[in-house]
Scaffold this active site. Structure first.
Site, PDB file in Angstrom:
ATOM      1  N   LEU A   1       0.857  -1.433  -0.007  1.00  0.00           N
ATOM      2  CA  LEU A   1       0.024   0.020  -0.013  1.00  0.00           C
ATOM      3  C   LEU A   1       0.862   1.188   0.028  1.00  0.00           C
ATOM      4  O   LEU A   1       1.944   1.289   0.555  1.00  0.00           O
ATOM      5  CB  LEU A   1      -0.893  -0.257   1.175  1.00  0.00           C
ATOM      6  N   ASP A   2       0.384   2.172  -0.656  1.00  0.00           N
ATOM      7  CA  ASP A   2       1.184   3.750  -0.559  1.00  0.00           C
ATOM      8  C   ASP A   2       1.431   3.829   0.845  1.00  0.00           C
ATOM      9  O   ASP A   2       0.640   3.600   1.897  1.00  0.00           O
ATOM     10  CB  ASP A   2       0.458   4.711  -1.306  1.00  0.00           C
ATOM     11  N   LYS A   3       2.303   4.824   1.096  1.00  0.00           N
ATOM     12  CA  LYS A   3       2.515   5.415   2.331  1.00  0.00           C
ATOM     13  C   LYS A   3       1.365   5.903   3.115  1.00  0.00           C
ATOM     14  O   LYS A   3       1.228   5.653   4.429  1.00  0.00           O
ATOM     15  CB  LYS A   3       3.736   6.418   2.390  1.00  0.00           C
TER      16      LYS A   3
ATOM     17  N   THR B   1      -1.892   5.562   2.167  1.00  0.00           N
ATOM     18  CA  THR B   1      -3.064   4.611   2.305  1.00  0.00           C
ATOM     19  C   THR B   1      -3.166   3.756   3.243  1.00  0.00           C
ATOM     20  O   THR B   1      -1.998   3.064   3.584  1.00  0.00           O
ATOM     21  CB  THR B   1      -3.034   3.822   0.772  1.00  0.00           C
TER      22      THR B   1
ATOM     23  N   ARG C   1      -5.460   5.642  -7.608  1.00  0.00           N
ATOM     24  CA  ARG C   1      -5.084   7.109  -7.863  1.00  0.00           C
ATOM     25  C   ARG C   1      -4.971   7.630  -9.070  1.00  0.00           C
ATOM     26  O   ARG C   1      -5.653   8.858  -9.542  1.00  0.00           O
ATOM     27  CB  ARG C   1      -3.819   7.593  -6.607  1.00  0.00           C
TER      28      ARG C   1
END
Length: 326
Positions: A138-140, A142, A237
């Site tokens: 997961l992104d930082k 998210t 995104r």
């Protein structure tokens, strides 16, 4: 520094007709297809002891594969006592509810304080599993559910399940603008040629599919539930920005928060303070990598998104009341 590692395996009968590079990417999921293609072109891949093969060589099934892989040595990451919000754990896997502001895997500019550092402290033996067992990322900023395998067997099976679309991942997001219909985005994604931290939709990119469904509509925003078929970097995104409905707070693909004379002061205040993409991994369903039992988990919305949704609801309520008074 690179070191040599011998990889061996046998092509399955079910892989008959597939290209060599595609087949090997399935057989050895710890390595990318582009990396495997490089090894083939460098003469480091043997098929039935024959080295003169090319990436598009068709497989018949049953071939013996040998790869003299040249692999970058993994840095020695430090184990750190960082709390993990563990939703589920058994002998094979962990399900973690990741907070905002946490990088999953160390990289440039983020050498410690990551989930990987925390995993090495919590389960020291997981150092023997590639990427400390991390199956997907997961992104930082998210939040939400992420899967970690505790051994190589579990990781291999989970990666195969992910590639076969047998793992269901659902996300909730708040996007800018009022969407009026459910839909699917099928747009390939590639890295931006100049802004290397960003991704873009591009015809030459990797296939990417995102399904979205409207959960709630507000005055000028929409709450969505999204389901991934693929797992490209920044996929949701990028796809939402492609639709001109970027995620609220997204620093890379969104719009800078602007005060609206139509919105309530309370909502404008919340929007100005919201400093990350409003994206949460809320639901996960998979078959257990050892028992094959179907399992699922749900992670409730984090407080910052709860506050944002409450402000959006109140603003929409005020709009309806003002129209009623008229």
């Amino acid at each position: 520094m690179k070191h040599a590692k011998i990889l061996t395996g046998t092509v399955k009968e079910s892989q008959c007709g597939q290209r060599l590079d595609y087949t090997l990417a399935k057989m050895f999921p710890d390595y990318s297809r582009s990396q495997i293609k490089t090894w083939i072109l460098a003469g480091l891949v043997w098929v039935n002891e024959l080295v003169k093969v090319i990436p598009k060589t068709k497989m018949l099934g049953g071939e013996c594969i040998k790869i003299q892989a040249l692999i970058d040595e993994e840095p020695c990451w430090e184990a750190q006592a960082i709390p993990l919000n563990i939703v589920y754990e058994d002998e094979a896997l962990l399900i973690i509810n990741k907070p905002r502001n946490q990088v999953v895997h160390p990289g440039a500019g983020n050498t410690d304080g990551t989930m990987l550092n925390a995993l090495l402290y919590y389960i020291p033996s997981i150092i023997a599993v590639p990427r400390a067992g991390i199956v997907h990322r997961l992104d930082k900023d998210t939040t939400g559910l992420i899967v970690v395998a505790k051994n190589v067997t579990a990781q291999t099976r989970l990666i195969e399940s992910l590639q076969a679309h047998e793992i269901t991942r659902k996300y909730e997001a708040i996007v800018i603008g009022t969407m009026t219909a459910n839909g699917t985005v099928e747009q390939p994604i590639a890295r931006h040629t100049i802004k290397r931290k960003q991704m873009v939709t591009h015809s030459l990119g990797k296939p990417a599919v995102t399904h979205y469904r409207i959960m709630e509509q507000f005055r000028a925003h929409t709450r969505l539930i999204l389901c991934l078929e693929t797992g490209r970097t920044h996929q949701i995104r990028v796809h939402m920005a492609h639709l001109n409905h970027p995620i609220v707070g997204d620093p890379l693909y969104g719009k800078r928060p602007r005060l609206s004379k139509y919105a309530s002061k309370a909502l404008n205040d919340v929007l100005c303070r919201f400093d990350r993409q409003a994206l949460h991994s809320t639901f996960l369903r998979l078959y257990h990598p050892i028992t094959s039992i179907p399992m699922e988990w749900y992670a409730p919305m984090p407080q910052d998104m709860v506050t944002l949704i409450a402000a959006l609801k109140e603003d929409t309520k005020q709009l309806k009341e003002s129209r009623y008074c008229l």
